[in-house]
Scaffold this active site. Structure first.
Site, mmCIF file in Angstrom:
data_model
loop_
_atom_site.group_PDB
_atom_site.id
_atom_site.type_symbol
_atom_site.label_atom_id
_atom_site.label_comp_id
_atom_site.label_asym_id
_atom_site.label_seq_id
_atom_site.Cartn_x
_atom_site.Cartn_y
_atom_site.Cartn_z
ATOM 1 N N TYR A 59 0.833 -1.215 0.000
ATOM 2 C CA TYR A 59 0.000 0.000 0.000
ATOM 3 C C TYR A 59 0.867 1.266 0.000
ATOM 4 C CZ TYR A 59 -3.105 3.597 2.005
ATOM 5 O OH TYR A 59 -3.811 4.754 2.250
ATOM 6 N N LYS A 107 1.244 4.573 -2.715
ATOM 7 C CA LYS A 107 1.031 5.980 -2.354
ATOM 8 C C LYS A 107 2.292 6.813 -2.635
ATOM 9 C CE LYS A 107 -3.268 5.780 -1.119
ATOM 10 N NZ LYS A 107 -4.309 6.421 -1.942
ATOM 11 N N ILE A 146 -7.971 7.690 9.212
ATOM 12 C CA ILE A 146 -9.364 8.142 9.106
ATOM 13 C C ILE A 146 -10.261 6.969 9.506
ATOM 14 C CG2 ILE A 146 -11.096 9.148 7.550
ATOM 15 C CD1 ILE A 146 -8.526 10.892 7.889
ATOM 16 N N THR A 185 -12.639 5.115 8.644
ATOM 17 C CA THR A 185 -13.486 4.308 7.755
ATOM 18 C C THR A 185 -13.477 2.851 8.243
ATOM 19 O OG1 THR A 185 -11.647 3.858 6.264
ATOM 20 C CG2 THR A 185 -12.985 5.778 5.764
HETATM 21 P P1 NDP Z 1 -12.349 2.219 1.595
HETATM 22 O O1 NDP Z 1 -11.680 0.898 1.664
HETATM 23 O O2 NDP Z 1 -13.412 2.549 2.587
HETATM 24 O O3 NDP Z 1 -12.978 2.413 0.147
HETATM 25 C C1 NDP Z 1 -12.303 1.985 -0.987
HETATM 26 C C2 NDP Z 1 -13.189 2.232 -2.185
HETATM 27 O O4 NDP Z 1 -12.524 1.752 -3.355
HETATM 28 C C3 NDP Z 1 -14.529 1.521 -2.091
HETATM 29 O O5 NDP Z 1 -15.527 2.335 -2.645
HETATM 30 C C4 NDP Z 1 -14.310 0.270 -2.938
HETATM 31 O O6 NDP Z 1 -15.566 -0.138 -3.441
HETATM 32 C C5 NDP Z 1 -13.388 0.820 -4.038
HETATM 33 N N1 NDP Z 1 -12.572 -0.218 -4.672
HETATM 34 C C6 NDP Z 1 -11.892 -1.227 -4.068
HETATM 35 N N2 NDP Z 1 -11.285 -1.994 -4.987
HETATM 36 C C7 NDP Z 1 -11.610 -1.481 -6.202
HETATM 37 C C8 NDP Z 1 -11.313 -1.857 -7.538
HETATM 38 N N3 NDP Z 1 -10.561 -2.921 -7.835
HETATM 39 N N4 NDP Z 1 -11.832 -1.111 -8.549
HETATM 40 C C9 NDP Z 1 -12.610 -0.044 -8.276
HETATM 41 N N5 NDP Z 1 -12.921 0.382 -7.042
HETATM 42 C C10 NDP Z 1 -12.424 -0.341 -6.006
HETATM 43 O O7 NDP Z 1 -11.177 3.330 1.620
HETATM 44 P P2 NDP Z 1 -11.059 4.658 2.494
HETATM 45 O O8 NDP Z 1 -12.300 5.452 2.350
HETATM 46 O O9 NDP Z 1 -10.553 4.315 3.834
HETATM 47 O O10 NDP Z 1 -9.872 5.409 1.731
HETATM 48 C C11 NDP Z 1 -10.153 6.312 0.674
HETATM 49 C C12 NDP Z 1 -8.855 6.981 0.253
HETATM 50 O O11 NDP Z 1 -8.268 7.632 1.388
HETATM 51 C C13 NDP Z 1 -7.798 6.006 -0.271
HETATM 52 O O12 NDP Z 1 -7.107 6.588 -1.352
HETATM 53 C C14 NDP Z 1 -6.866 5.826 0.916
HETATM 54 O O13 NDP Z 1 -5.564 5.475 0.541
HETATM 55 C C15 NDP Z 1 -6.919 7.222 1.517
HETATM 56 N N6 NDP Z 1 -6.518 7.210 2.912
HETATM 57 C C16 NDP Z 1 -7.319 6.589 3.846
HETATM 58 C C17 NDP Z 1 -6.921 6.520 5.161
HETATM 59 C C18 NDP Z 1 -7.748 5.864 6.209
HETATM 60 O O14 NDP Z 1 -7.251 5.742 7.359
HETATM 61 N N7 NDP Z 1 -8.983 5.443 5.932
HETATM 62 C C19 NDP Z 1 -5.638 7.093 5.596
HETATM 63 C C20 NDP Z 1 -4.882 7.732 4.536
HETATM 64 C C21 NDP Z 1 -5.331 7.775 3.246
HETATM 65 P P3 NDP Z 1 -15.913 -1.588 -4.024
HETATM 66 O O15 NDP Z 1 -15.493 -2.589 -2.988
HETATM 67 O O16 NDP Z 1 -17.395 -1.524 -4.238
HETATM 68 O O17 NDP Z 1 -15.156 -1.713 -5.300
#
Ligand code: NDP
Length: 282
Positions: free
Chosen positions: A177, A181, A212, A214
């Protein structure tokens, strides 16, 4: 004390010089948000909806996207469309951008946020997973950015990249991961320079997020770290404001800025603090 004072001054200077956000600028804005079925992407979709934007959302799960799109309409979105796509596929990234441009008549905001699931564990040599994750978390981003660029140029639009503190600082248990990034930060940092040198109309915002709350993030780290998690809805709003005000960077929460400034000043201490922030026994 001098060090602390200069950090505070740097932080306040950044805060005070930030342009002000006019939420009316998002009414009718044509927005594509990826990874919008859950987490921060879902929360961004709801904020854009409340601001009266026209939205296209995407992720893999069609049923969940449908529910998010319905909620967006009830919150005030002028349009809320969805398209199921897998960002590991070679063709889906282009297909999604083309769909959004066709349905919305162009794009004002391209918000790249999706990530593929990845284990939270010591790396045990799974190169195939790392290669797959690079496709989802990195190659699809650059493909979509290029596909949407001409439309963003026409609209004086914004490209928003959701990255992480782990794109600036390595941490254990997330080697694949963190690599994706770092790749995003490197690529889109270069892209920011190139667009500026070409006097492009398009702004590029790179968003550095800390932990975050989530579901997917908390499931992994709840048991192993006491690092504080910040609310997804607030993170989402800050990302949207950063794109709307055309700022080149966001640090959320605020101390991620301090961490990314100071991490190299005292490397031994930083490494000690990172390793101590996890409970792990071999
Ligand atoms: P989530 O895991 O909650 O959401 C990921 C999303 O990506 C979902 O909507 C999922 O939907 C989709 N997804 C997963 N695999 C695929 C695929 N192969 N093709 C298309 N879509 C896909 O992530 P977060 O909300 O936690 O994170 C969002 C962003 O924030 C990311 O870029 C993450 O790196 C960044 N971030 C998050 C942090 C955190 O602590 N949460 C910290 C730092 C950065 P589906 O399964 O329906 O495809």
């Amino acid at each position: 004390k001098i060090l602390l004072a200069s950090i505070c001054v740097a932080f306040l200077a950044v805060k005070w010089t930030s342009p002000s956000f006019n939420e009316e600028s998002l009414s009718g804005a044509r927005v594509l948000v990826t990874g919008a079925s859950t987490g921060i992407g879902e929360q961004m979709a709801y904020h854009y909806a409340r601001f009266g934007a026209q939205i296209v959302i995407t992720a893999r799960r069609q049923k969940v996207l449908q529910q998010v799109a319905e909620k967006c309409l009830s919150l005030g979105a002028q349009k809320a469309l969805y398209i199921a796509a897998d960002m590991a596929s070679e063709s889906d990234p282009d297909k999604v951008v083309d769909f959004a441009i066709e349905k919305l008549g162009g794009l004002d905001y391209l918000v790249l946020n999706h990530i593929g699931p990845s284990p939270f564990s010591m790396w045990e040599g799974d190169v195939d997973h790392t290669r797959w994750l690079m496709k989802v978390n990195f190659f699809s981003y650059i493909q979509m950015a290029w596909r949407g660029l001409a439309s963003l140029e026409q609209s004086k639009g914004s490209l928003v990249i959701v990255s992480s503190l782990l794109g600036k600082m390595s941490s254990p248990f997330v080697a694949p991961y963190t690599s994706t990034k770092f790749a995003l930060n490197g690529f889109f940092g270069a892209f920011q320079h190139e667009l500026a040198m070409k006097k492009s109309n398009v702004s590029v915002s790179i968003c550095t997020l800390g932990l975050i709350d989530t579901d997917s993030a908390m499931e992994k780290v709840r048991e192993v770290t006491s690092v504080p998690a910040y609310p997804a809805t607030d993170a989402a709003l800050n990302i949207i404001i950063t794109g709307a005000t055309r700022q080149s960077e966001l640090f959320y929460p605020w101390f991620t800025y301090i961490v990314s400034l100071t991490k190299d000043w005292f490397p031994s201490f930083t490494n000690y603090a990172i390793q101590k922030s996890y409970s792990y026994s071999p």
